[in-house]
Design a protein around this motif. Sequence first.
Motif, PDB file in Angstrom:
ATOM      1  N   ASP A   1       0.897  -1.139   0.083  1.00 30.50           N
ATOM      2  CA  ASP A   1      -0.036  -0.100  -0.011  1.00 30.50           C
ATOM      3  C   ASP A   1       0.851   1.423  -0.025  1.00 30.50           C
ATOM      4  O   ASP A   1       0.605   2.021  -0.805  1.00 30.50           O
TER       5      ASP A   1
ATOM      6  N   THR B   1      -5.846   2.065   2.953  1.00 29.74           N
ATOM      7  CA  THR B   1      -6.928   1.807   1.397  1.00 29.74           C
ATOM      8  C   THR B   1      -8.384   1.529   2.125  1.00 29.74           C
ATOM      9  O   THR B   1      -8.643   1.518   3.179  1.00 29.74           O
TER      10      THR B   1
ATOM     11  N   LEU C   1      -5.506   7.009  -0.516  1.00 32.31           N
ATOM     12  CA  LEU C   1      -6.233   5.731  -1.091  1.00 32.31           C
ATOM     13  C   LEU C   1      -7.302   5.100  -0.496  1.00 32.31           C
ATOM     14  O   LEU C   1      -7.486   4.146  -0.550  1.00 32.31           O
TER      15      LEU C   1
ATOM     16  N   THR D   1      -3.313  -1.913  -4.991  1.00 32.65           N
ATOM     17  CA  THR D   1      -1.821  -1.625  -4.717  1.00 32.65           C
ATOM     18  C   THR D   1      -0.732  -2.526  -5.032  1.00 32.65           C
ATOM     19  O   THR D   1       0.286  -2.384  -5.618  1.00 32.65           O
TER      20      THR D   1
END
Length: 336
Positions: free
Chosen positions: A37, A131, A170, A178
Motif C-alpha cells: 500500500d 486503503t 487511497l 496496490t
Amino acid sequence: MAALPPPVAAIRLAVRRALTRTPEHATVLVACSGGADSLALAAATAFVAPRLGRRAGLVTVDHGLQDGSAGRAAAVADWAATAGLDPVEVTPVLVAGRPGGPEAAAREARYQALVEAAHRHAAGTVLLGHTRDDQAETVLLALARGAGPRGLAGMPEERELAGVTLARPLLDVGRDQTRKACAALGLTPWEDPHNVDPSYARARVRSDVLPVLTGALGPGVLDNLARTAKLIAADTAALDALGRSALADARTADGGLAVPVLRDLPAAVRTRVLHGWAREVGATPAALSHRHVAALDALVTAWHGQGAADLPGPVRVTRRGDTLTAARRPPGRVHA
C-alpha cells in the motif's frame, strides 16, 4: 506507447487529487513501510508531485519490533532516493513503555515520528497508505466494540495533528490494486508478518472475517463498508458543528452550563456538548467514555437530586439549580 495499467493510473489519480489540495511548491512526505500500500503510494507520489510543482520526500519508521527491521527501513530509503524522492529519512522509534496495547503503542510512536519529521522538513502534509480495505476493517472493528458514530466514521481522509495534515489518498483504492500496481512497476513489497498474526484483532478481521463477509454478501461489501464510513463521517461532522455552536449558547458566565438550554437540545447534540465541555474542564480525553457522558446527561434529563458525576481527570461535575458546574475532585478519592 503501452497503455498505463489501470491500478497504476487509479493510484496516481488519487495522489493527484490529494496533492492539489496542498499549497503550490509545498513539501509533502510519504509515510512508507515498504508494504504494497505505502510503496504504491510512494511510487505514485514520486511521479505526480514534480508534475504539480510539489516537492515530495519519504519517511520510513523503524519500530524495532522485528529482526532485520533496520535493514528493511534502509532498503526502503535507498529505493526512495533512486525514485527521486527528497528528503528521505529513516526514523527509529521506541515502542516499549507507551500506554495501551502493542498496536496502539506502535501507532502512537509512528505518528509522533511522522509529525516530528514533517516539522524538521517544513512539510505541511504527510501521506498515509491506508486503503479501502483498511477502512472496511476499521468500521467492522468499531462496530464490534460498540463504538458510536465517531468510531463508525472510520479513518478520516484528512486530519490535523500538531500542525501537520495527515492525508489518506487511497481510501477509495482497494488493497488488490496496490499489489497490482507494485507488480506493474516492478516493485517488490515487504510482507509484514504482523498483518497475518492472529494475536492482533485487525489481522483476524482481515484473514477470517472479511473473506466470510465477501463470500456471503459479494465483493461489493468492502466498498459498502467504506461508503458507510464516509456517509457517517459527513453526518458526524455536521452534528459536531451543531454541538460546538450549542456549547457556546449553553455556557454560563462562571464557566458552567445552563441546564434549560441543554434540556431543549436533541440528544445527539446535547451529548456532544457535554463531551466537549467535559474535556474543556479537565477530563482526560483518552479515559472519557460513554458512561461518563451518560452520567452528565442524567444530571440534565433525569435529575432527582442525585450527587455529582465523577469524570477522569479527576473532575467532579455537580448540578446546582439550573447550572452544571465542574471542580477538581478532592484528593484521596479513587476514580472507578
